[in-house]
Write a protein that holds these residues in place. Sequence first.
Motif, PDB file in Angstrom:
ATOM      1  N   LEU A 125       0.678  -1.353   0.137  1.00 47.43           N
ATOM      2  CA  LEU A 125       0.008   0.149   0.160  1.00 47.43           C
ATOM      3  C   LEU A 125       0.617   1.557  -0.237  1.00 47.43           C
ATOM      4  O   LEU A 125       0.785   2.057  -0.522  1.00 47.43           O
ATOM      5  N   ASN A 126       1.937   1.121   0.905  1.00 46.55           N
ATOM      6  CA  ASN A 126       3.271   2.258   0.673  1.00 46.55           C
ATOM      7  C   ASN A 126       3.706   2.366  -0.384  1.00 46.55           C
ATOM      8  O   ASN A 126       3.643   3.490  -1.979  1.00 46.55           O
ATOM      9  N   SER A 127       4.159   1.940  -1.297  1.00 45.74           N
ATOM     10  CA  SER A 127       4.315   1.571  -2.596  1.00 45.74           C
ATOM     11  C   SER A 127       3.505   2.302  -3.430  1.00 45.74           C
ATOM     12  O   SER A 127       3.982   2.922  -4.541  1.00 45.74           O
ATOM     13  N   PHE A 128       2.267   1.300  -3.237  1.00 50.17           N
ATOM     14  CA  PHE A 128       0.625   2.412  -4.534  1.00 50.17           C
ATOM     15  C   PHE A 128       1.309   3.811  -4.383  1.00 50.17           C
ATOM     16  O   PHE A 128       1.092   4.168  -5.252  1.00 50.17           O
ATOM     17  N   LYS A 129       1.499   3.961  -3.031  1.00 44.69           N
ATOM     18  CA  LYS A 129       1.627   5.859  -2.507  1.00 44.69           C
ATOM     19  C   LYS A 129       2.549   6.453  -3.314  1.00 44.69           C
ATOM     20  O   LYS A 129       1.888   7.528  -3.999  1.00 44.69           O
ATOM     21  N   GLU A 130       3.584   5.991  -3.405  1.00 46.91           N
ATOM     22  CA  GLU A 130       4.448   6.508  -3.775  1.00 46.91           C
ATOM     23  C   GLU A 130       4.461   7.200  -5.354  1.00 46.91           C
ATOM     24  O   GLU A 130       4.624   7.342  -6.083  1.00 46.91           O
ATOM     25  N   GLN A 131       3.871   5.436  -6.100  1.00 45.80           N
ATOM     26  CA  GLN A 131       3.503   5.549  -7.169  1.00 45.80           C
ATOM     27  C   GLN A 131       2.377   6.110  -8.116  1.00 45.80           C
ATOM     28  O   GLN A 131       2.298   6.248  -8.893  1.00 45.80           O
ATOM     29  N   ARG A 132       1.898   6.421  -6.675  1.00 41.99           N
ATOM     30  CA  ARG A 132       0.676   7.834  -7.224  1.00 41.99           C
ATOM     31  C   ARG A 132      -0.500   6.369  -8.335  1.00 41.99           C
ATOM     32  O   ARG A 132      -0.877   6.625  -8.986  1.00 41.99           O
ATOM     33  N   LYS A 133      -0.498   5.268  -7.537  1.00 37.25           N
ATOM     34  CA  LYS A 133      -1.659   4.260  -8.316  1.00 37.25           C
ATOM     35  C   LYS A 133      -2.636   4.608  -7.513  1.00 37.25           C
ATOM     36  O   LYS A 133      -2.291   3.566  -6.052  1.00 37.25           O
ATOM     37  N   LYS A 134      -3.874   4.705  -7.592  1.00 39.26           N
ATOM     38  CA  LYS A 134      -4.775   4.069  -7.060  1.00 39.26           C
ATOM     39  C   LYS A 134      -5.480   2.919  -6.328  1.00 39.26           C
ATOM     40  O   LYS A 134      -5.007   1.727  -7.694  1.00 39.26           O
ATOM     41  N   ALA A 135      -5.016   2.558  -5.219  1.00 37.58           N
ATOM     42  CA  ALA A 135      -6.086   1.510  -4.684  1.00 37.58           C
ATOM     43  C   ALA A 135      -7.865   1.218  -4.896  1.00 37.58           C
ATOM     44  O   ALA A 135      -8.451   2.185  -4.429  1.00 37.58           O
ATOM     45  N   LEU A 136      -8.552  -0.461  -5.342  1.00 42.78           N
ATOM     46  CA  LEU A 136      -9.633  -0.351  -5.159  1.00 42.78           C
ATOM     47  C   LEU A 136      -9.749  -1.203  -4.583  1.00 42.78           C
ATOM     48  O   LEU A 136      -9.761  -2.526  -4.533  1.00 42.78           O
ATOM     49  N   ALA A 137     -10.722  -0.896  -2.920  1.00 40.60           N
ATOM     50  CA  ALA A 137     -11.112  -2.390  -2.392  1.00 40.60           C
ATOM     51  C   ALA A 137     -12.103  -2.664  -1.799  1.00 40.60           C
ATOM     52  O   ALA A 137     -13.448  -1.820  -2.495  1.00 40.60           O
ATOM     53  N   VAL A 138     -12.956  -3.752  -2.326  1.00 45.34           N
ATOM     54  CA  VAL A 138     -14.541  -4.120  -2.767  1.00 45.34           C
ATOM     55  C   VAL A 138     -15.009  -4.474  -1.172  1.00 45.34           C
ATOM     56  O   VAL A 138     -14.069  -5.817  -0.728  1.00 45.34           O
ATOM     57  N   LEU A 139     -15.913  -3.884  -0.516  1.00 43.77           N
ATOM     58  CA  LEU A 139     -15.970  -4.255   0.487  1.00 43.77           C
ATOM     59  C   LEU A 139     -16.882  -5.979   0.262  1.00 43.77           C
ATOM     60  O   LEU A 139     -18.337  -5.588   0.266  1.00 43.77           O
ATOM     61  N   ILE A 140     -17.225  -6.882   1.436  1.00 45.70           N
ATOM     62  CA  ILE A 140     -18.131  -7.883   0.880  1.00 45.70           C
ATOM     63  C   ILE A 140     -18.305  -8.112   2.969  1.00 45.70           C
ATOM     64  O   ILE A 140     -17.500  -8.212   3.560  1.00 45.70           O
ATOM     65  N   ASP A 141     -19.449  -7.832   3.158  1.00 39.31           N
ATOM     66  CA  ASP A 141     -20.816  -7.817   4.109  1.00 39.31           C
ATOM     67  C   ASP A 141     -20.914  -9.410   3.971  1.00 39.31           C
ATOM     68  O   ASP A 141     -21.808  -9.577   3.317  1.00 39.31           O
ATOM     69  N   VAL A 169     -16.457   1.708 -12.868  1.00 40.16           N
ATOM     70  CA  VAL A 169     -15.251   2.148 -11.353  1.00 40.16           C
ATOM     71  C   VAL A 169     -14.607   1.619 -11.708  1.00 40.16           C
ATOM     72  O   VAL A 169     -12.885   2.286 -12.228  1.00 40.16           O
ATOM     73  N   ALA A 170     -14.107   0.582 -12.350  1.00 42.97           N
ATOM     74  CA  ALA A 170     -12.554   0.087 -13.132  1.00 42.97           C
ATOM     75  C   ALA A 170     -11.992   1.675 -14.118  1.00 42.97           C
ATOM     76  O   ALA A 170     -11.388   2.018 -14.464  1.00 42.97           O
ATOM     77  N   LYS A 171     -12.772   1.981 -15.604  1.00 44.04           N
ATOM     78  CA  LYS A 171     -12.373   2.931 -16.277  1.00 44.04           C
ATOM     79  C   LYS A 171     -12.170   4.614 -15.838  1.00 44.04           C
ATOM     80  O   LYS A 171     -11.077   4.424 -15.536  1.00 44.04           O
ATOM     81  N   VAL A 172     -12.828   4.787 -14.316  1.00 48.79           N
ATOM     82  CA  VAL A 172     -12.761   5.669 -13.493  1.00 48.79           C
ATOM     83  C   VAL A 172     -10.908   5.529 -12.933  1.00 48.79           C
ATOM     84  O   VAL A 172      -9.501   6.194 -13.722  1.00 48.79           O
ATOM     85  N   PHE A 173     -10.339   4.372 -12.542  1.00 43.92           N
ATOM     86  CA  PHE A 173      -9.475   3.778 -12.135  1.00 43.92           C
ATOM     87  C   PHE A 173      -8.056   4.326 -13.054  1.00 43.92           C
ATOM     88  O   PHE A 173      -7.176   4.260 -12.889  1.00 43.92           O
ATOM     89  N   GLU A 174      -8.799   3.450 -14.197  1.00 40.66           N
ATOM     90  CA  GLU A 174      -7.337   3.550 -15.619  1.00 40.66           C
ATOM     91  C   GLU A 174      -7.010   4.783 -15.587  1.00 40.66           C
ATOM     92  O   GLU A 174      -6.170   4.581 -16.074  1.00 40.66           O
TER      93      GLU A 174
END
Length: 255
Positions: free
Chosen positions: A12-28, A243-248
């Motif tokens: 997660l820290n390396s994503f942040k350094e690379q400015r890569k945004k991450a997507l978490a899917v919440l399952i209830d 959502v994937a398009k926004v992240f892309e």
Amino acid sequence: MQTTTTTLLQQLNSFKEQRKKALAVLIDPDKVDEDSLSKLLALCNTYPIDFFLVGGSLITTPSIQSVISQIKSQTSKPVILFPGNSLHIEPSADAILFLSLLSGRNPEFLIGQHVVAAPLLKQSQLEVLSTGYLLIESGRPTTVSYMSNTTPIPNNKPDIAACTALAGQYLGMKLIYLDAGSGAEIPVPAKLIQAVRGMIDIPLIVGGGLNTPEKVAQALEAGADIITIGNAFEDKPEFLEEVAKVFEKYNQASI
Ligand SMILES: CC(C)=CCC/C(C)=C/CC/C(C)=C/CC/C(C)=C/COP(=O)(O)OP(=O)(O)O
Ligand SMILES: O=P(O)(O)OC[C@@H](O)CO
Ligand SMILES: [Mg+2]
């Protein structure tokens, strides 16, 4: 040969350094059955999600473990527990958000549940992710504010949110989670996300009520590193494609 394993926190820290945004899917676990979960997981294999959060304020399903086992059998993405209390610890996950509810003043959710959870976590292989959890007012009372008996931070008070998040970082927390609450009418405002982002160096998770591509883009633009989406995928799994398009767009721009 010596093998080195990367922890989730390092990722997660390396994503942040690379400015890569991450997507978490919440399952209830209470809101899925085998078929609906299977459909969502198939889409999660088609579009690049980063990890799963599993949890809820109140879980009545007897087996969180069977939900995790289904996720693990259908995908290879990490599973992180998102617990409402210490009964929600399930050792078959990969990690746990060790949340301390910093926006509230209820000692039970600041440190009480943690004391009960600590020895169980030590016996498990779960990676413990120390997380400052801030509830932000979102229009009407949310499940978390009711269950935790705490008042969220007013959403027109970015300074209070920013100082709370910084205090969390100074206390040694590794992640900050700004949550408008599941199914929030009003997501965390961009101004408040910007204020928190400007104050802390650690990765910032934002969730609650992100149910349109515009709201997701706004949270990313304001400085969220990780976005959590739950309800909108439960209601319409196909939303993942939008959502994937926004992240892309964001992740291509960061390369
Ligand atoms: C340290 C351990 C193991 C437990 C304590 C964890 C803490 C402090 C939790 C904070 C308070 C809390 C009840 C958080 C729950 C967060 C969560 C999983 C929210 C997901 O949404 P729901 O509240 O289940 O919404 P629905 O009403 O849509 O189901
Ligand atoms: O279910 P939604 O509204 O996407 O909220 C996700 C999560 O941040 C709630 O704790
Ligand atoms: Mg829930």
